[in-house]
Design an enzyme around this catalytic site. Structure first.
Site, PDB file in Angstrom:
ATOM      1  N   GLU A  41       0.752  -1.274  -0.025  1.00  0.00           N
ATOM      2  CA  GLU A  41      -0.004   0.089  -0.094  1.00  0.00           C
ATOM      3  C   GLU A  41       0.878   1.106  -0.264  1.00  0.00           C
ATOM      4  OE1 GLU A  41      -3.944  -0.144   2.308  1.00  0.00           O
ATOM      5  OE2 GLU A  41      -2.878  -2.002   3.030  1.00  0.00           O
TER       6      GLU A  41
ATOM      7  N   HIS B  28      -8.981   9.216   3.336  1.00  0.00           N
ATOM      8  CA  HIS B  28      -8.683   8.092   2.432  1.00  0.00           C
ATOM      9  C   HIS B  28      -8.777   8.766   0.804  1.00  0.00           C
ATOM     10  CE1 HIS B  28      -8.231   4.326   0.353  1.00  0.00           C
ATOM     11  NE2 HIS B  28      -8.000   3.629   1.304  1.00  0.00           N
TER      12      HIS B  28
ATOM     13  N   ARG C 264      -0.976   8.275   1.831  1.00  0.00           N
ATOM     14  CA  ARG C 264      -2.325   8.794   1.555  1.00  0.00           C
ATOM     15  C   ARG C 264      -2.523  10.235   1.599  1.00  0.00           C
ATOM     16  NH1 ARG C 264      -5.541   4.737   5.119  1.00  0.00           N
ATOM     17  NH2 ARG C 264      -4.743   3.100   3.516  1.00  0.00           N
TER      18      ARG C 264
ATOM     19  N   HIS D 126     -11.578   9.379   7.056  1.00  0.00           N
ATOM     20  CA  HIS D 126     -11.136   7.737   7.057  1.00  0.00           C
ATOM     21  C   HIS D 126     -10.593   7.526   8.222  1.00  0.00           C
ATOM     22  CE1 HIS D 126     -10.102   3.894   5.772  1.00  0.00           C
ATOM     23  NE2 HIS D 126      -8.873   4.083   6.133  1.00  0.00           N
TER      24      HIS D 126
ATOM     25  N   ARG E  43      -0.973   8.837   9.068  1.00  0.00           N
ATOM     26  CA  ARG E  43      -0.754   7.463   9.373  1.00  0.00           C
ATOM     27  C   ARG E  43      -0.580   6.611   7.848  1.00  0.00           C
ATOM     28  NH1 ARG E  43      -4.456   2.753   8.874  1.00  0.00           N
ATOM     29  NH2 ARG E  43      -5.667   4.311   7.931  1.00  0.00           N
TER      30      ARG E  43
HETATM   31  C1  SIN Z   1      -7.197   0.526   2.718  1.00  0.00           C
HETATM   32  O1  SIN Z   1      -7.431  -0.626   2.460  1.00  0.00           O
HETATM   33  O2  SIN Z   1      -7.167   1.251   1.752  1.00  0.00           O
HETATM   34  C2  SIN Z   1      -7.345   0.944   4.229  1.00  0.00           C
HETATM   35  C3  SIN Z   1      -6.359   0.519   4.806  1.00  0.00           C
HETATM   36  C4  SIN Z   1      -6.255   1.311   5.976  1.00  0.00           C
HETATM   37  O3  SIN Z   1      -6.718   2.368   6.124  1.00  0.00           O
HETATM   38  O4  SIN Z   1      -4.915   1.245   6.669  1.00  0.00           O
END
Ligand code: SIN
Length: 541
Positions: free
Chosen positions: A133, A246, A294, A353, A388
């Site tokens: 991610e 998010h 993010r 988020h 985060r």
């Molecule tokens: C996601 O799956 O994009 C969210 C995961 C997260 O917020 O850590």
């Protein structure tokens, strides 16, 4: 003695009951259940209070996974995970706390697996599958059911909850009871019956604050209750201006409330963001492109939306292998609006988020108030700083939740004062009209803020705030959102720079004077007060 409510009814009033416990846990997500289990296994009488059904918290909706170093990914290490977390957090991450939490990951995940949680297999000699991610330097995120990790974590924790733990669903926490230390919790159920649970320890594990905004990936229970309970009990919050948006919530026209998440793991598997003309959103923004942290991606999308007036951008996941099978949760949400992720780009836009800040605690959940602990999203351990890192939160909930349960058991091992259940209090607090508050916060305190907008947001909320008795869930939530909005706006107004998810249009750059500086928010004589965390942390238990 079991802490079963009905067995403990008293004559305190026609619709009032009392109960006694050692630990009251407010919230039934990953942190609360991990703590409840650890404490119960050490012999404590535990009551879990939860507003909705036990599995209706944010944990269940987490998709991407758990970021953890299990030692089977070549080149990865806890040091590398710490480095990625520090880089994402914009200078405000507490390195010692981060090492402690990330270092505790392997044993926490192993324990969860022994309790029955099943993660996706790599079909490669027993290894777990991994994805990547934003902000992670390697593939280190384990997952379950493709994109249903939170649901599996919640299922496993609930299934393994010791039978001695009493779960009170449909109960809202009204106030922490205190004498010289914590003495319990007042609650109200959905029929308006009031309960007093006497206990020397209360753990706030209430999750997040998404209800501050018109659209959020959080479920309806995420109304900042823990921030308000903590402030009123005398605990301090920090880093509350850092609300993570998010980048990719599903854009459903006219939707208010919970917007389905479109997991970042899709970008980890090759999906990319384009505007409505097909231009890549992340080109020229960040060398990490679609896998930038993010805050960077949400900021880039917000800039595109502002520049083009479009209601959303597109996430093109048509090149992701077997996308429907690997991402069943996202697929179901897309199908519901007539979008096939295997063939159609997915309309997405940022949504509130995750609260990176919260109640100041150490990595055992201790706040500065004797008898009050906090863990999970409601808490601020220093792991997240200003932004985060993706998939660090389930890990934090597991590690700190368990450590908190153990710490409470240790703290209660010695002699304890006798607690006499008193009458429930009926607090009165300022509560704004929720729709007006959410509209104002979405306009003035989302991604991209400035002094005038923050002040206008405060004024708009104040103009619809009236004193209300906290006698039902709606009143408790409205008052919590009002107090939380005040704390957030105060901290955001003071931080005259841009850092992490706090983006000030009138102060667009980072300012080194704010490097490593967090503001603590406390409630003093009913007024929100800001100070330096150095002073507050010095006094933490
Ligand atoms: C996601 O799956 O994009 C969210 C995961 C997260 O917020 O850590």
């Amino acid at each position: 003695m079991s802490a079963t409510r009905d067995a403990q009814r008293s004559g305190a009033g026609p619709s009032t009951w009392t109960a006694a416990a050692d630990l009251v846990v407010v919230g039934s997500g990953v942190a609360g259940l991990s703590a409840a289990t650890a404490a119960s296994r050490r012999g404590l009488r535990v009551v879990v209070v939860t507003k909705d059904a036990p599995d209706e918290g944010s944990t269940r909706w987490a998709q991407g996974g758990i970021a953890v170093v299990l030692g089977d990914v070549a080149g990865d290490s806890v040091d590398a995970h710490v480095a990625d977390t520090l880089a994402a957090g914009g200078g405000l991450v507490d390195e010692a706390a981060t090492r402690n939490i990330l270092g505790g990951g392997p044993s926490a995940v192993a324990e969860l697996r022994t309790r029955g949680a099943v993660f996706d297999d790599a079909h490669d000699g027993g290894r777990l599958a991994r994805t990547r991610e934003g902000g992670h330097g390697t593939t280190r995120v384990i997952h379950a059911g493709g994109d249903a990790t939170g649901a599996e974590v919640e299922r496993a924790l609930l299934a393994a909850l010791p039978g001695e733990v009493t779960v009170l669903a449909g109960h809202t926490a009204v106030a922490v009871r205190q004498a010289s230390s914590v003495t319990g919790l007042d609650v109200v159920d959905d029929d308006g019956r009031v309960g007093v649970i006497s206990a020397p320890a209360v753990l706030l594990a209430t999750g997040g604050v998404g209800g501050l905004y018109e659209t959020t990936t959080n479920p309806a229970v995420a109304t900042a209750d823990g921030w308000a309970l903590a402030l009123r009990a005398g605990a301090a919050l920090a880093d509350v201006e850092f609300v993570q948006f998010h980048p990719t919530a599903l854009a459903v026209p006219g939707l208010r409330g919970r917007a389905p998440l479109v997991t970042e793991a899709l970008r980890g598997e090759g999906a990319h963001l384009v505007d409505l003309s097909g231009r890549p959103v992340m080109d020229g923004v960040d060398p990490r492109g679609d896998l930038a942290p993010r805050d960077v991606v949400a900021g880039a999308i917000t800039a595109v939306l502002a520049g083009t007036g479009a209601p959303h951008v597109l996430l093109d996941a048509t090149g992701v292998e077997d996308v429907r099978r690997h991402f069943p949760t996202v697929t179901a949400s897309c199908d519901a609006i007539g979008v096939d992720p295997a063939r159609d780009p997915i309309p997405v836009r940022p949504a509130a988020h995750y609260a990176c800040g919260g109640v100041i605690t150490d990595t055992r959940g201790r706040t500065g108030v004797t008898g009050l602990w906090a863990a999970g999203e409601v808490a601020r351990t220093g792991l997240h700083g200003a932004n985060r890192l993706a998939s660090n939160s389930l890990l934090e909930g597991l590690v700190v939740g368990r450590a908190t349960g153990i710490d409470v058991a240790r703290a209660l091992a010695g002699p304890r004062p006798v607690i006499r259940p008193g009458e429930p209090a009926t607090p009165i607090a300022g509560a704004a009209d929720r729709a007006t508050l959410q509209r104002a916060m979405s306009r003035g305190a989302a991604v991209g803020r400035d002094a005038a907008g923050l002040a206008a947001t405060s004024d708009a909320i104040e103009s619809v705030t009236v004193d209300r008795a906290l006698t039902d869930r709606a009143a408790v939530e409205d008052a919590a959102l009002t107090l939380a909005a005040g704390a957030l706006l105060a901290a955001a107004g003071t931080r005259t720079e841009s850092r992490g998810c706090h983006v000030r249009r009138d102060h667009p750059r980072r300012d080194d004077r704010w490097q490593a500086a967090s503001s603590a928010v406390t409630l003093v004589d009913g007024r929100l007060t800001l100070s330096s965390t150095d002073r507050v942390l010095g006094g933490a238990a």
